[in-house]
Write a protein that holds these residues in place. Sequence first.
Motif, short mmCIF file in Angstrom:
data_model
loop_
_atom_site.label_atom_id
_atom_site.label_comp_id
_atom_site.label_asym_id
_atom_site.label_seq_id
_atom_site.Cartn_x
_atom_site.Cartn_y
_atom_site.Cartn_z
N ARG A 1 -21.40 17.28 -34.47
CA ARG A 1 -21.26 18.64 -33.93
C ARG A 1 -19.86 19.22 -34.20
O ARG A 1 -19.72 20.39 -34.55
CB ARG A 1 -21.54 18.62 -32.41
CG ARG A 1 -21.25 19.94 -31.71
CD ARG A 1 -21.54 19.85 -30.21
NE ARG A 1 -20.84 20.90 -29.47
CZ ARG A 1 -21.34 22.09 -29.20
NH1 ARG A 1 -22.56 22.39 -29.58
NH2 ARG A 1 -20.65 22.99 -28.54
N ARG B 1 -35.55 21.00 -35.64
CA ARG B 1 -35.75 19.65 -35.09
C ARG B 1 -37.21 19.18 -35.23
O ARG B 1 -37.48 17.99 -35.40
CB ARG B 1 -35.36 19.71 -33.61
CG ARG B 1 -35.66 18.49 -32.78
CD ARG B 1 -34.43 17.62 -32.67
NE ARG B 1 -34.53 16.66 -31.61
CZ ARG B 1 -33.71 16.61 -30.56
NH1 ARG B 1 -32.74 17.49 -30.41
NH2 ARG B 1 -33.83 15.65 -29.66
N ALA C 1 -32.60 13.95 -33.16
CA ALA C 1 -32.21 15.11 -33.99
C ALA C 1 -31.54 14.70 -35.29
O ALA C 1 -31.11 15.56 -36.06
CB ALA C 1 -31.32 16.08 -33.22
N TYR D 1 -28.91 16.55 -39.81
CA TYR D 1 -29.03 16.95 -38.41
C TYR D 1 -29.99 18.13 -38.31
O TYR D 1 -29.90 19.09 -39.08
CB TYR D 1 -27.66 17.38 -37.87
CG TYR D 1 -27.75 17.67 -36.40
CD1 TYR D 1 -27.71 16.63 -35.48
CD2 TYR D 1 -27.94 18.96 -35.93
CE1 TYR D 1 -27.85 16.87 -34.13
CE2 TYR D 1 -28.08 19.21 -34.57
CZ TYR D 1 -28.03 18.16 -33.69
OH TYR D 1 -28.18 18.39 -32.35
N HIS E 1 -31.69 21.12 -35.87
CA HIS E 1 -31.38 21.92 -34.66
C HIS E 1 -32.63 22.39 -33.92
O HIS E 1 -33.65 22.69 -34.54
CB HIS E 1 -30.63 23.20 -35.06
CG HIS E 1 -29.20 23.01 -35.42
ND1 HIS E 1 -28.80 22.53 -36.65
CD2 HIS E 1 -28.07 23.28 -34.74
CE1 HIS E 1 -27.48 22.50 -36.70
NE2 HIS E 1 -27.00 22.95 -35.55
N ARG E 2 -32.45 22.60 -32.63
CA ARG E 2 -33.35 23.47 -31.88
C ARG E 2 -32.79 24.89 -31.98
O ARG E 2 -31.57 25.08 -32.12
CB ARG E 2 -33.38 23.08 -30.41
CG ARG E 2 -33.99 21.73 -30.12
CD ARG E 2 -34.11 21.58 -28.59
NE ARG E 2 -34.89 20.42 -28.26
CZ ARG E 2 -34.37 19.30 -27.72
NH1 ARG E 2 -33.07 19.22 -27.47
NH2 ARG E 2 -35.15 18.29 -27.43
N GLU F 1 -32.26 27.22 -29.70
CA GLU F 1 -31.25 27.60 -28.69
C GLU F 1 -29.92 26.89 -28.95
O GLU F 1 -28.84 27.40 -28.62
CB GLU F 1 -31.75 27.38 -27.26
CG GLU F 1 -32.01 25.95 -26.84
CD GLU F 1 -33.41 25.44 -27.16
OE1 GLU F 1 -33.82 24.45 -26.53
OE2 GLU F 1 -34.11 26.01 -28.05
N GLU F 2 -30.01 25.70 -29.58
CA GLU F 2 -28.80 24.95 -29.88
C GLU F 2 -28.02 25.61 -31.03
O GLU F 2 -26.79 25.69 -31.00
CB GLU F 2 -29.26 23.54 -30.29
CG GLU F 2 -28.19 22.56 -30.53
CD GLU F 2 -28.81 21.27 -31.07
OE1 GLU F 2 -30.01 21.24 -31.42
OE2 GLU F 2 -28.06 20.30 -31.13
N GLU G 1 -26.28 28.52 -29.58
CA GLU G 1 -25.12 28.08 -28.78
C GLU G 1 -23.94 27.72 -29.69
O GLU G 1 -22.79 28.08 -29.41
CB GLU G 1 -25.54 26.88 -27.91
CG GLU G 1 -24.47 26.38 -26.94
CD GLU G 1 -23.47 25.41 -27.58
OE1 GLU G 1 -22.28 25.49 -27.22
OE2 GLU G 1 -23.86 24.62 -28.45
N GLU G 2 -24.21 27.06 -30.81
CA GLU G 2 -23.11 26.69 -31.73
C GLU G 2 -22.48 27.94 -32.32
O GLU G 2 -21.25 28.03 -32.48
CB GLU G 2 -23.62 25.73 -32.83
CG GLU G 2 -23.95 24.35 -32.27
CD GLU G 2 -24.35 23.32 -33.32
OE1 GLU G 2 -24.37 23.64 -34.53
OE2 GLU G 2 -24.65 22.18 -32.92
N SER H 1 -20.37 29.54 -29.63
CA SER H 1 -19.20 28.78 -29.22
C SER H 1 -18.02 28.94 -30.17
O SER H 1 -16.91 28.58 -29.82
CB SER H 1 -19.56 27.31 -29.01
OG SER H 1 -19.70 26.71 -30.25
#
Length: 271
Positions: free
Chosen positions: A124, A151, A180, A192, A194-195, A197-198, A201-202, A205
């Motif tokens: 991450r 994912r 994942a 990797y 992802h979902r 929502e993830e 979020e990244e 952020s």
Amino acid sequence: MSNPELELAPEIDYFYSQVVDESARLSMSADGRLELLRTQEILRRFLPAAPARILDVGGGPGVHARWLVADGYDVDLVDPVARHVSQAAEICPASVGDARALAAGDASYDVVQLLGPLYHLPDRAERLQALTEAVRVARPGGLVAAAAINRYASIFEHSALAQLQKPRLESSVSEILRTAVYDGHRGFTLSYFHRGEELAEEMRSVGLTDVAVFGVEGPAWSMLKAVEHSSGLTPNDDLFASVLTAARMAEPYPELLAASSHLLAVGKAPA
Ligand SMILES: C[S@@+](CC[C@H](N)C(=O)[O-])C[C@H]1O[C@@H](n2cnc3c(N)ncnc32)[C@H](O)[C@@H]1O
């Protein structure tokens, strides 16, 4: 690359230099053509009017650079794989580079797109480093777009390929669903997934605003794979059109993001 911590994993270079020809991926299968068409139609909604400066990070052999140049954009491409850079150099200025440490200056592009690097960065902190670099080189208010592999894509893919009942595949897909992470033992690299929502979020952020995430292929793409695999034939135009319509219809329903193969996020660089 001068920073040894940013060396490209040798298996990524090997995969794209020796195992696959990435220049054909988005044209040789129906789901590849769907990915290209949907990526184009989603990005075109958010791109500023041409001409504008676009940095295509992890742009591979330049499949997206090609249509962006044809649309009138001024595109530069960076990719860590030398084979890709030489293929892309036929289309636009291209250089060897890594998403985690871009050579471009601050605020030097109207658009920065990463349609590949994020799934090659299982850590991450490294994904956030790549997104932070994208924000740095985008002008304030500029567009940052990032693609991810979903994912859940592998459960759809391997069931469509009639493989999920095989213990090896069942175990490998279960592991991806659980962690994942794909360990890269066969068919792809360490990666990797992802979902939706993830991924949002990244993006948020690192300071991006107005973030939206789209399902690229939508909920029915694996039907194209099933037909191609079971018959060896190209799916007919009606099936392709129906799957494409499903992808468009699914957009307002975030729960359907889980069924797409790729996710595409867009956001605005902070002013
Ligand atoms: C599946 S290809 C996608 C190529 C192209 N962007 C597309 O969407 O068709 C993934 C790309 O990410 C690149 N890549 C992998 N790790 C990267 C990194 N750390 N920085 C930049 N690009 C990277 C690979 O070399 C490859 O070209």
